[in-house]
Design a protein around this motif. Structure first.
Motif, PDB file in Angstrom:
ATOM      1  N   ARG A  14      16.685 -32.020   2.092  1.00  0.00           N
ATOM      2  CA  ARG A  14      17.529 -31.686   0.942  1.00  0.00           C
ATOM      3  C   ARG A  14      16.793 -31.846  -0.375  1.00  0.00           C
ATOM      4  NH1 ARG A  14      23.090 -31.044   1.812  1.00  0.00           N
ATOM      5  NH2 ARG A  14      23.236 -30.337   3.971  1.00  0.00           N
ATOM      6  N   GLY A  15      15.737 -32.643  -0.390  1.00  0.00           N
ATOM      7  CA  GLY A  15      15.015 -32.843  -1.633  1.00  0.00           C
ATOM      8  C   GLY A  15      13.871 -33.817  -1.476  1.00  0.00           C
ATOM      9  N   VAL A  16      13.258 -34.134  -2.618  1.00  0.00           N
ATOM     10  CA  VAL A  16      12.121 -35.050  -2.666  1.00  0.00           C
ATOM     11  C   VAL A  16      12.432 -36.117  -3.709  1.00  0.00           C
ATOM     12  CG1 VAL A  16       9.660 -35.254  -3.100  1.00  0.00           C
ATOM     13  CG2 VAL A  16      10.569 -33.161  -2.098  1.00  0.00           C
ATOM     14  N   ALA A  17      12.183 -37.370  -3.362  1.00  0.00           N
ATOM     15  CA  ALA A  17      12.383 -38.471  -4.305  1.00  0.00           C
ATOM     16  C   ALA A  17      11.202 -39.421  -4.199  1.00  0.00           C
ATOM     17  CB  ALA A  17      13.680 -39.216  -4.000  1.00  0.00           C
ATOM     18  N   GLN A  18      10.452 -39.548  -5.279  1.00  0.00           N
ATOM     19  CA  GLN A  18       9.300 -40.441  -5.332  1.00  0.00           C
ATOM     20  C   GLN A  18       8.314 -40.183  -4.198  1.00  0.00           C
ATOM     21  OE1 GLN A  18      10.980 -44.373  -5.554  1.00  0.00           O
ATOM     22  NE2 GLN A  18      11.948 -43.957  -7.500  1.00  0.00           N
ATOM     23  N   GLY A  19       8.072 -38.917  -3.896  1.00  0.00           N
ATOM     24  CA  GLY A  19       7.109 -38.529  -2.880  1.00  0.00           C
ATOM     25  C   GLY A  19       7.599 -38.625  -1.453  1.00  0.00           C
ATOM     26  N   VAL A  20       8.883 -38.916  -1.270  1.00  0.00           N
ATOM     27  CA  VAL A  20       9.471 -39.073   0.060  1.00  0.00           C
ATOM     28  C   VAL A  20      10.454 -37.926   0.296  1.00  0.00           C
ATOM     29  CG1 VAL A  20      10.917 -40.574   1.488  1.00  0.00           C
ATOM     30  CG2 VAL A  20       9.218 -41.564  -0.027  1.00  0.00           C
ATOM     31  N   ALA A  21      10.419 -37.322   1.496  1.00  0.00           N
ATOM     32  CA  ALA A  21      11.377 -36.273   1.848  1.00  0.00           C
ATOM     33  C   ALA A  21      12.718 -36.910   2.179  1.00  0.00           C
ATOM     34  CB  ALA A  21      10.871 -35.479   3.047  1.00  0.00           C
ATOM     35  N   VAL A  22      13.799 -36.334   1.656  1.00  0.00           N
ATOM     36  CA  VAL A  22      15.149 -36.826   1.924  1.00  0.00           C
ATOM     37  C   VAL A  22      15.852 -35.800   2.806  1.00  0.00           C
ATOM     38  CG1 VAL A  22      17.349 -37.512   0.919  1.00  0.00           C
ATOM     39  CG2 VAL A  22      15.218 -38.049  -0.275  1.00  0.00           C
ATOM     40  N   LEU A  23      16.220 -36.238   4.012  1.00  0.00           N
ATOM     41  CA  LEU A  23      16.879 -35.366   4.984  1.00  0.00           C
ATOM     42  C   LEU A  23      18.339 -35.750   5.120  1.00  0.00           C
ATOM     43  CD1 LEU A  23      13.801 -35.452   5.845  1.00  0.00           C
ATOM     44  CD2 LEU A  23      14.606 -34.886   8.109  1.00  0.00           C
ATOM     45  N   ARG A  24      19.190 -34.761   5.393  1.00  0.00           N
ATOM     46  CA  ARG A  24      20.608 -35.018   5.658  1.00  0.00           C
ATOM     47  C   ARG A  24      20.848 -34.767   7.136  1.00  0.00           C
ATOM     48  NH1 ARG A  24      25.619 -35.132   2.619  1.00  0.00           N
ATOM     49  NH2 ARG A  24      26.950 -36.245   4.066  1.00  0.00           N
ATOM     50  N   CYS A  25      21.363 -35.771   7.841  1.00  0.00           N
ATOM     51  CA  CYS A  25      21.674 -35.646   9.265  1.00  0.00           C
ATOM     52  C   CYS A  25      22.913 -34.779   9.460  1.00  0.00           C
ATOM     53  CB  CYS A  25      21.909 -37.024   9.879  1.00  0.00           C
ATOM     54  SG  CYS A  25      20.461 -38.084   9.840  1.00  0.00           S
ATOM     55  N   GLU A  26      23.042 -34.181  10.638  1.00  0.00           N
ATOM     56  CA  GLU A  26      24.186 -33.324  10.937  1.00  0.00           C
ATOM     57  C   GLU A  26      25.422 -34.123  11.334  1.00  0.00           C
ATOM     58  OE1 GLU A  26      22.857 -30.603  13.891  1.00  0.00           O
ATOM     59  OE2 GLU A  26      21.679 -29.471  12.442  1.00  0.00           O
ATOM     60  N   ASP A  27      25.225 -35.320  11.884  1.00  0.00           N
ATOM     61  CA  ASP A  27      26.347 -36.160  12.296  1.00  0.00           C
ATOM     62  C   ASP A  27      25.910 -37.618  12.251  1.00  0.00           C
ATOM     63  OD1 ASP A  27      24.788 -36.553  14.610  1.00  0.00           O
ATOM     64  OD2 ASP A  27      25.890 -35.053  15.733  1.00  0.00           O
ATOM     65  N   GLU A  28      26.672 -38.505  12.883  1.00  0.00           N
ATOM     66  CA  GLU A  28      26.373 -39.938  12.792  1.00  0.00           C
ATOM     67  C   GLU A  28      25.152 -40.377  13.591  1.00  0.00           C
ATOM     68  OE1 GLU A  28      28.983 -39.206  16.187  1.00  0.00           O
ATOM     69  OE2 GLU A  28      29.327 -38.783  14.096  1.00  0.00           O
ATOM     70  N   THR A  29      24.659 -39.538  14.493  1.00  0.00           N
ATOM     71  CA  THR A  29      23.455 -39.915  15.240  1.00  0.00           C
ATOM     72  C   THR A  29      22.228 -39.621  14.386  1.00  0.00           C
ATOM     73  OG1 THR A  29      23.304 -37.749  16.302  1.00  0.00           O
ATOM     74  CG2 THR A  29      24.530 -39.459  17.471  1.00  0.00           C
ATOM     75  N   HIS A  30      21.278 -40.519  14.430  1.00  0.00           N
ATOM     76  CA  HIS A  30      20.075 -40.349  13.627  1.00  0.00           C
ATOM     77  C   HIS A  30      18.912 -41.056  14.314  1.00  0.00           C
ATOM     78  CE1 HIS A  30      20.292 -44.520  12.300  1.00  0.00           C
ATOM     79  NE2 HIS A  30      21.592 -44.324  12.134  1.00  0.00           N
ATOM     80  N   PRO A  31      17.682 -40.624  14.022  1.00  0.00           N
ATOM     81  CA  PRO A  31      16.518 -41.309  14.579  1.00  0.00           C
ATOM     82  C   PRO A  31      16.355 -42.692  13.955  1.00  0.00           C
ATOM     83  CG  PRO A  31      15.854 -39.397  13.272  1.00  0.00           C
ATOM     84  CD  PRO A  31      17.334 -39.455  13.243  1.00  0.00           C
TER      85      PRO A  31
END
Length: 75
Positions: A8-25
């Motif tokens: 979804r974007g970049v913040a301080q050199g880090v990629a910000v991802l949005r998960c599709e549901d409550e499960t996440h790595p």
């Protein structure tokens, strides 16, 4: 391999991802793109429980802004 989320974007050199549901790595999980190239590793999980965000530190040769809009996967 499973979906980690969409960049979804970049913040301080880090990629910000949005998960599709409550499960996440888990933190420390390797993240790859659709061509199976390593993009980086999950360093944080934050936000709402139903659809959290992931912070992914990029691998050395990855230019993070080019990833915005892409779906990434957990290995």
């Amino acid at each position: 391999m499973r979906r980690a989320g969409e960049v979804r974007g970049v913040a301080q050199g880090v990629a910000v991802l949005r998960c599709e549901d409550e499960t996440h790595p888990d933190i420390g999980t390797e993240v790859i793109d659709e061509s199976l190239e390593t993009v980086g590793r999950v360093v944080d999980v934050f936000g709402p429980i139903e659809r959290p965000y992931l912070a992914v530190t990029p691998a050395e040769d990855v230019h993070v802004p080019t990833l915005v809009g892409e779906t990434l996967y957990a290995r």
